[in-house]
Scaffold this motif. Sequence first.
Motif, PDB file in Angstrom:
ATOM      1  N   ASN A  96       0.821  -1.217   0.000  1.00  0.00           N
ATOM      2  CA  ASN A  96       0.000   0.000   0.000  1.00  0.00           C
ATOM      3  C   ASN A  96       0.851   1.262   0.000  1.00  0.00           C
ATOM      4  O   ASN A  96       0.546   2.226  -0.706  1.00  0.00           O
ATOM      5  N   ILE A  97       1.913   1.269   0.780  1.00  0.00           N
ATOM      6  CA  ILE A  97       2.804   2.433   0.816  1.00  0.00           C
ATOM      7  C   ILE A  97       3.495   2.606  -0.531  1.00  0.00           C
ATOM      8  O   ILE A  97       3.585   3.721  -1.067  1.00  0.00           O
ATOM      9  N   THR A  98       3.976   1.502  -1.107  1.00  0.00           N
ATOM     10  CA  THR A  98       4.638   1.562  -2.404  1.00  0.00           C
ATOM     11  C   THR A  98       3.682   2.054  -3.488  1.00  0.00           C
ATOM     12  O   THR A  98       4.057   2.880  -4.329  1.00  0.00           O
ATOM     13  N   ALA A  99       2.454   1.577  -3.470  1.00  0.00           N
ATOM     14  CA  ALA A  99       1.468   2.013  -4.458  1.00  0.00           C
ATOM     15  C   ALA A  99       1.147   3.494  -4.301  1.00  0.00           C
ATOM     16  O   ALA A  99       0.992   4.210  -5.301  1.00  0.00           O
ATOM     17  N   SER A 100       1.068   3.976  -3.078  1.00  0.00           N
ATOM     18  CA  SER A 100       0.804   5.399  -2.846  1.00  0.00           C
ATOM     19  C   SER A 100       1.941   6.268  -3.381  1.00  0.00           C
ATOM     20  O   SER A 100       1.700   7.305  -4.009  1.00  0.00           O
ATOM     21  N   ILE A 101       3.160   5.843  -3.134  1.00  0.00           N
ATOM     22  CA  ILE A 101       4.315   6.598  -3.634  1.00  0.00           C
ATOM     23  C   ILE A 101       4.337   6.586  -5.153  1.00  0.00           C
ATOM     24  O   ILE A 101       4.579   7.618  -5.800  1.00  0.00           O
ATOM     25  N   ALA A 102       4.075   5.424  -5.761  1.00  0.00           N
ATOM     26  CA  ALA A 102       4.064   5.328  -7.221  1.00  0.00           C
ATOM     27  C   ALA A 102       2.982   6.217  -7.820  1.00  0.00           C
ATOM     28  O   ALA A 102       3.215   6.902  -8.828  1.00  0.00           O
ATOM     29  N   LEU A 103       1.806   6.236  -7.224  1.00  0.00           N
ATOM     30  CA  LEU A 103       0.730   7.091  -7.728  1.00  0.00           C
ATOM     31  C   LEU A 103       1.108   8.561  -7.634  1.00  0.00           C
ATOM     32  O   LEU A 103       0.868   9.336  -8.568  1.00  0.00           O
ATOM     33  N   ALA A 104       1.716   8.950  -6.525  1.00  0.00           N
ATOM     34  CA  ALA A 104       2.136  10.341  -6.366  1.00  0.00           C
ATOM     35  C   ALA A 104       3.179  10.713  -7.418  1.00  0.00           C
ATOM     36  O   ALA A 104       3.120  11.807  -8.004  1.00  0.00           O
ATOM     37  N   LEU A 105       4.120   9.829  -7.695  1.00  0.00           N
ATOM     38  CA  LEU A 105       5.138  10.103  -8.709  1.00  0.00           C
ATOM     39  C   LEU A 105       4.523  10.209 -10.101  1.00  0.00           C
ATOM     40  O   LEU A 105       4.920  11.069 -10.898  1.00  0.00           O
ATOM     41  N   ILE A 106       3.563   9.364 -10.404  1.00  0.00           N
ATOM     42  CA  ILE A 106       2.891   9.432 -11.705  1.00  0.00           C
ATOM     43  C   ILE A 106       2.147  10.747 -11.855  1.00  0.00           C
ATOM     44  O   ILE A 106       2.206  11.406 -12.909  1.00  0.00           O
ATOM     45  N   VAL A 107       1.446  11.171 -10.818  1.00  0.00           N
ATOM     46  CA  VAL A 107       0.708  12.438 -10.866  1.00  0.00           C
ATOM     47  C   VAL A 107       1.665  13.603 -11.060  1.00  0.00           C
ATOM     48  O   VAL A 107       1.423  14.495 -11.879  1.00  0.00           O
ATOM     49  N   VAL A 108       2.778  13.613 -10.344  1.00  0.00           N
ATOM     50  CA  VAL A 108       3.768  14.686 -10.482  1.00  0.00           C
ATOM     51  C   VAL A 108       4.336  14.688 -11.901  1.00  0.00           C
ATOM     52  O   VAL A 108       4.483  15.748 -12.526  1.00  0.00           O
ATOM     53  N   PHE A 109       4.646  13.522 -12.431  1.00  0.00           N
ATOM     54  CA  PHE A 109       5.183  13.421 -13.787  1.00  0.00           C
ATOM     55  C   PHE A 109       4.185  13.963 -14.806  1.00  0.00           C
ATOM     56  O   PHE A 109       4.557  14.711 -15.722  1.00  0.00           O
ATOM     57  N   VAL A 110       2.912  13.611 -14.670  1.00  0.00           N
ATOM     58  CA  VAL A 110       1.888  14.086 -15.605  1.00  0.00           C
ATOM     59  C   VAL A 110       1.738  15.602 -15.506  1.00  0.00           C
ATOM     60  O   VAL A 110       1.624  16.284 -16.534  1.00  0.00           O
ATOM     61  N   VAL A 111       1.756  16.155 -14.315  1.00  0.00           N
ATOM     62  CA  VAL A 111       1.627  17.603 -14.148  1.00  0.00           C
ATOM     63  C   VAL A 111       2.825  18.325 -14.754  1.00  0.00           C
ATOM     64  O   VAL A 111       2.669  19.337 -15.464  1.00  0.00           O
TER      65      VAL A 111
END
Length: 122
Positions: A96-111
């Motif tokens: 769950n922690i790894t998935a949260s970090i990955a999602l945050a990185l994807i969102v930052v990359f898209v922005v």
Amino acid sequence: MARTLTTVVAEIRTLLEVKLRVKGRDLRTQVRRAGRRLPRKVRRDLKFLIETEKIAANPKLGRMVNDAKVAKAHASVVGYLEAINPREAMWNLILNITASIALALIVVFVVVLYLLVQRGLI
């Protein structure tokens, strides 16, 4: 009944410590620290056992303890706690922690990518 109730509470305290890694000086503290990791029904049964333990400590009020209800609450709590696999719970927490970090990185990359496109740099 007080001795039996004491062993019931001791067993539940041990299971809470082993399965959920919740420590405390008494059952009330452990239940408070476990919080929402326990389902509502299990928390209700634990609160009943805590109140029953307090009542059983008084010699006159100890006769009011309902043995059948204590056994039912104990079976419910122990059944839930024994079904927990601490290793699997830890693995789920890591995922769950790894998935949260990955999602945050994807969102930052898209922005960042969006901003670069809007400014004409890409």
